[in-house]
Every structure is written in structure tokens, then in C-alpha cells.
Design a protein around this motif. Structure first.
Motif, PDB file in Angstrom:
ATOM      1  N   THR A   1       0.829  -1.208   0.000  1.00 19.54           N
ATOM      2  CA  THR A   1       0.000   0.000   0.000  1.00 19.54           C
ATOM      3  C   THR A   1       0.864   1.259   0.000  1.00 19.54           C
ATOM      4  O   THR A   1       0.638   2.186  -0.784  1.00 19.54           O
ATOM      5  CB  THR A   1      -0.923   0.011   1.239  1.00 19.54           C
ATOM      6  N   LEU A   2       1.846   1.297   0.879  1.00 23.05           N
ATOM      7  CA  LEU A   2       2.719   2.474   0.981  1.00 23.05           C
ATOM      8  C   LEU A   2       3.521   2.674  -0.301  1.00 23.05           C
ATOM      9  O   LEU A   2       3.798   3.813  -0.701  1.00 23.05           O
ATOM     10  CB  LEU A   2       3.656   2.334   2.187  1.00 23.05           C
TER      11      LEU A   2
ATOM     12  N   LEU B   1       1.218   4.233  -2.845  1.00 17.87           N
ATOM     13  CA  LEU B   1       0.941   5.644  -2.517  1.00 17.87           C
ATOM     14  C   LEU B   1       2.156   6.548  -2.726  1.00 17.87           C
ATOM     15  O   LEU B   1       2.006   7.774  -2.774  1.00 17.87           O
ATOM     16  CB  LEU B   1       0.473   5.757  -1.060  1.00 17.87           C
ATOM     17  N   GLU B   2       3.317   5.956  -2.881  1.00 19.55           N
ATOM     18  CA  GLU B   2       4.553   6.736  -3.027  1.00 19.55           C
ATOM     19  C   GLU B   2       4.479   7.667  -4.236  1.00 19.55           C
ATOM     20  O   GLU B   2       4.116   7.254  -5.335  1.00 19.55           O
ATOM     21  CB  GLU B   2       5.733   5.763  -3.199  1.00 19.55           C
TER      22      GLU B   2
ATOM     23  N   ARG C   1       2.454  10.127  -4.694  1.00 20.51           N
ATOM     24  CA  ARG C   1       1.150  10.749  -4.874  1.00 20.51           C
ATOM     25  C   ARG C   1       1.013  11.994  -3.980  1.00 20.51           C
ATOM     26  O   ARG C   1       1.899  12.278  -3.176  1.00 20.51           O
ATOM     27  CB  ARG C   1       0.023   9.744  -4.575  1.00 20.51           C
TER      28      ARG C   1
ATOM     29  N   PRO D   1       0.608  14.259  -1.063  1.00 15.88           N
ATOM     30  CA  PRO D   1       0.750  13.948   0.365  1.00 15.88           C
ATOM     31  C   PRO D   1      -0.568  13.926   1.130  1.00 15.88           C
ATOM     32  O   PRO D   1      -0.780  13.048   1.970  1.00 15.88           O
ATOM     33  CB  PRO D   1       1.672  15.062   0.869  1.00 15.88           C
TER      34      PRO D   1
ATOM     35  N   TYR E   1      -3.452  13.103   0.031  1.00 18.27           N
ATOM     36  CA  TYR E   1      -4.160  11.867  -0.308  1.00 18.27           C
ATOM     37  C   TYR E   1      -3.501  10.668   0.388  1.00 18.27           C
ATOM     38  O   TYR E   1      -4.199   9.767   0.876  1.00 18.27           O
ATOM     39  CB  TYR E   1      -4.171  11.644  -1.823  1.00 18.27           C
ATOM     40  N   GLN E   2      -2.172  10.655   0.432  1.00 23.84           N
ATOM     41  CA  GLN E   2      -1.465   9.570   1.118  1.00 23.84           C
ATOM     42  C   GLN E   2      -1.949   9.444   2.564  1.00 23.84           C
ATOM     43  O   GLN E   2      -2.288   8.352   3.039  1.00 23.84           O
ATOM     44  CB  GLN E   2       0.046   9.830   1.119  1.00 23.84           C
ATOM     45  N   LYS E   3      -1.991  10.577   3.244  1.00 20.53           N
ATOM     46  CA  LYS E   3      -2.391  10.569   4.657  1.00 20.53           C
ATOM     47  C   LYS E   3      -3.841  10.132   4.822  1.00 20.53           C
ATOM     48  O   LYS E   3      -4.169   9.311   5.688  1.00 20.53           O
ATOM     49  CB  LYS E   3      -2.188  11.956   5.264  1.00 20.53           C
TER      50      LYS E   3
ATOM     51  N   ARG F   1      -5.698  10.154 -10.372  1.00 21.09           N
ATOM     52  CA  ARG F   1      -5.001   9.107  -9.613  1.00 21.09           C
ATOM     53  C   ARG F   1      -5.078   7.747 -10.299  1.00 21.09           C
ATOM     54  O   ARG F   1      -4.261   6.863 -10.010  1.00 21.09           O
ATOM     55  CB  ARG F   1      -5.600   8.985  -8.204  1.00 21.09           C
TER      56      ARG F   1
END
Length: 301
Positions: free
Chosen positions: A106-107, A110-111, A113, A115, A117-119, A208
Motif C-alpha cells: 500500500t505504501l 501511494l509513493e 502521490r 501527500p 491523499y497519502q495521509k 489518480r
């Protein structure tokens, strides 16, 4: 309260953000009705709450929901087009929390993208994982989910410690981007703008899960951020200004705009307004010229 309703809440900002993340898979009308319902309940609970810390938390949750409603309702201002109420946004595939490996995957997804949205995505997964735990009986599964939770919580701790939210680069509206690119020639950037305009219909969240025509291995949001970090670094290193003396964006700033970003949105809006004004003047002048030409021909006849 039903089990379905209990997924969403308003006890604090985190719970509100988790609720919005969970709602992303639902139809827009359902999202809007649910958020408005949560807002109503939150405001009623607020009038009965005495503890200062709880009041503060609920007010922060209310602010999250009110901002969402403002950005996603049908209302429009005099000078703006209606906010986006189109079809649901596709979720980024591959996100999960069944074990540590799924969390690490998952991480990785998300890399690069946005920030913010990541959080939001990680918080949403954490909320879901913690709700699943009480109903899980298999000890191995419980252990695996707890390891995933630990991995995701470590990410959030690092995220906040390094203040990564400050790296978020808010998207310019497509209405601000297009007028600046009349003579622009960068093919990749122009393809991005076309996708943002025609495919995403001005809703950056769709980017995205959209990719360039000749490369479906990386999404537009990741490409955008990579390009913008380089451009921001260039401005920092060279000291190049954002605008010329006549208000026109400089070369590097124009490249940023082509990726739907500007460090000075207010001044850019002023420039775009001047472009519209100039176009109206030219149009009016051309119309007058045509009228004069017609009148001249009539007088000769």
C-alpha cells in the motif's frame, strides 16, 4: 444506529476524514446525503456537549464535512462553474491491510502521490483495520492485521514528524490552466491538461487512476508531482521569479501551470482576468472594424 451507519462518525477530525475516505466508493448522491446527515447530528450533539476538548474535536470534524459539502454540492457562485458532482471517483487499486506485506505494498502504491491523499488513504485503512479486528477470531489473522496496523501507524508518525503535508501542491482549476497555454508546445504536459479537462472533467481526483496513452504503468498524479518537484527546485536554485514585470508568468512558472500548479494563485487569477479583458477588447475592436467596413460599402453604393 445500524452497522452501516456506524462506519461513519464525527467525534473528531480523524474520524471525519476516515468517513469521507470510506464514502468514496459510494454513489455521489449517497455521499452527499450521508455527509449532510453527519453534519446535522454533529451540530445537535455539539449543543449538548460540555467538555471543552470534545467540543473542539467535534467542531474540527464539522469543518471537515462543511468543506467537503462546499466542494461537492451543486451550488455555484456568480463567477464559477458548478462544483463537481459527476460519477464516483475510482479508488486507487491494490491498497490493503490484511498483513504487513499488504501494508508495505500500500505504501509503495501511494509513493509519489499527493501527500494529503497519502495521509487520508492510510488513515482510512487504519480505521477499517481497527474496526475489523474485534470481529476477527483467527489468531493468525489478528496478528497479521496488527502488524499491518503497526506499519501504517509508523508511516503516519513519520509523515507528521517530517511535516510532509507542506509538500502538497494544490491543483489549479482547469479554467485557470487553459488560458495560459495558448502557444504551449510540451506534448506530455498538454496531454495531461487534455486528460484533466476532457477525461477527468476538471476533477483532479480522477487523475489518480488515469495514465498517459503510451505508458499505463504510472498515473498522472505521480508524473505531475515528480515534474513539479523538479521545477520548484529549479526556481529555488536559480532564484527565477514567477512573473515578468507585465504580469505574465515566467518560463518555469508557465511549466508549473501546465501541470496545474502555481505558488501564487491570486496573482495568476489577476493575469487570467487581464487575458479575458484583452480578448474582449480585441473582439469588440474587430466587431467595430467590421461594422465600419459594412457602413463604408453601403455609403459607396
Amino acid at each position: 444506529m445500524s452497522k452501516e451507519e456506524s462506519k461513519y462518525g464525527f467525534k473528531d477530525k480523524v474520524k471525519a476524514e476516515e468517513s469521507l475516505e470510506l464514502l468514496k466508493t459510494e454513489e455521489h448522491k449517497y455521499q452527499l446525503l450521508t455527509v449532510r446527515g453527519l453534519l446535522g447530528r454533529a451540530k445537535r450533539v455539539l449543543t449538548l456537549t460540555k467538555a471543552a476538548d470534545k467540543i473542539k474535536n467535534i467542531k474540527e470534524a464539522i469543518e471537515v464535512f462543511e468543506n467537503w459539502v462546499e466542494a461537492n454540492s451543486n451550488s455555484s457562485t456568480k463567477n464559477e462553474k458548478p462544483k463537481h458532482t459527476d460519477e464516483k471517483v475510482d479508488t486507487v487499486p491494490g491498497l490493503g491491510f490484511k498483513d504487513k506485506e499488504a501494508a508495505e505494498k500500500t505504501l509503495k502504491i501511494l509513493e509519489g502521490r499527493d501527500p494529503d491523499y497519502q495521509k487520508l488513504a492510510v488513515k482510512g485503512l487504519l480505521g477499517s483495520a481497527k474496526r475489523v479486528l474485534p470481529s476477527t477470531k483467527n489468531e493468525e489473522k489478528i496478528k497479521a492485521i496488527k502488524e499491518a496496523i503497526s506499519t501504517l501507524e509508523d508511516f503516519l508518525e513519520t509523515f507528521d514528524r517530517e511535516e510532509r503535508s507542506k509538500q502538497n501542491m494544490a491543483y489549479l482549476s482547469i479554467e485557470l490552466v487553459k488560458p495560459c497555454l495558448k502557444d504551449y508546445t510540451d506534448k506530455l504536459a498538454l496531454e495531461f491538461v487534455e486528460c484533466y479537462d476532457k477525461v477527468a472533467k476538471g476533477n483532479y481526483k480522477h487523475l489518480r487512476t488515469k495514465s498517459p496513452k503510451n505508458d499505463d504503468t504510472v498515473s498522472w498524479d505521480i508524473i505531475r508531482n515528480k515534474k513539479l518537484f523538479k521545477l520548484k527546485d529549479k526556481i529555488k536554485q536559480t532564484g527565477e521569479k514567477l512573473f515578468h514585470s507585465d504580469g505574465k508568468p515566467t518560463e518555469t512558472h508557465l511549466k508549473m501551470i501546465s501541470w496545474a500548479y502555481s505558488p501564487n494563485v491570486d496573482k495568476l487569477k489577476t493575469y487570467c482576468m487581464s487575458l479575458k479583458s484583452d480578448n474582449k477588447k480585441r473582439s469588440h475592436s474587430s466587431s467595430e472594424s467590421n461594422d465600419d467596413s459594412v457602413n463604408e460599402k453601403k455609403s459607396k453604393n
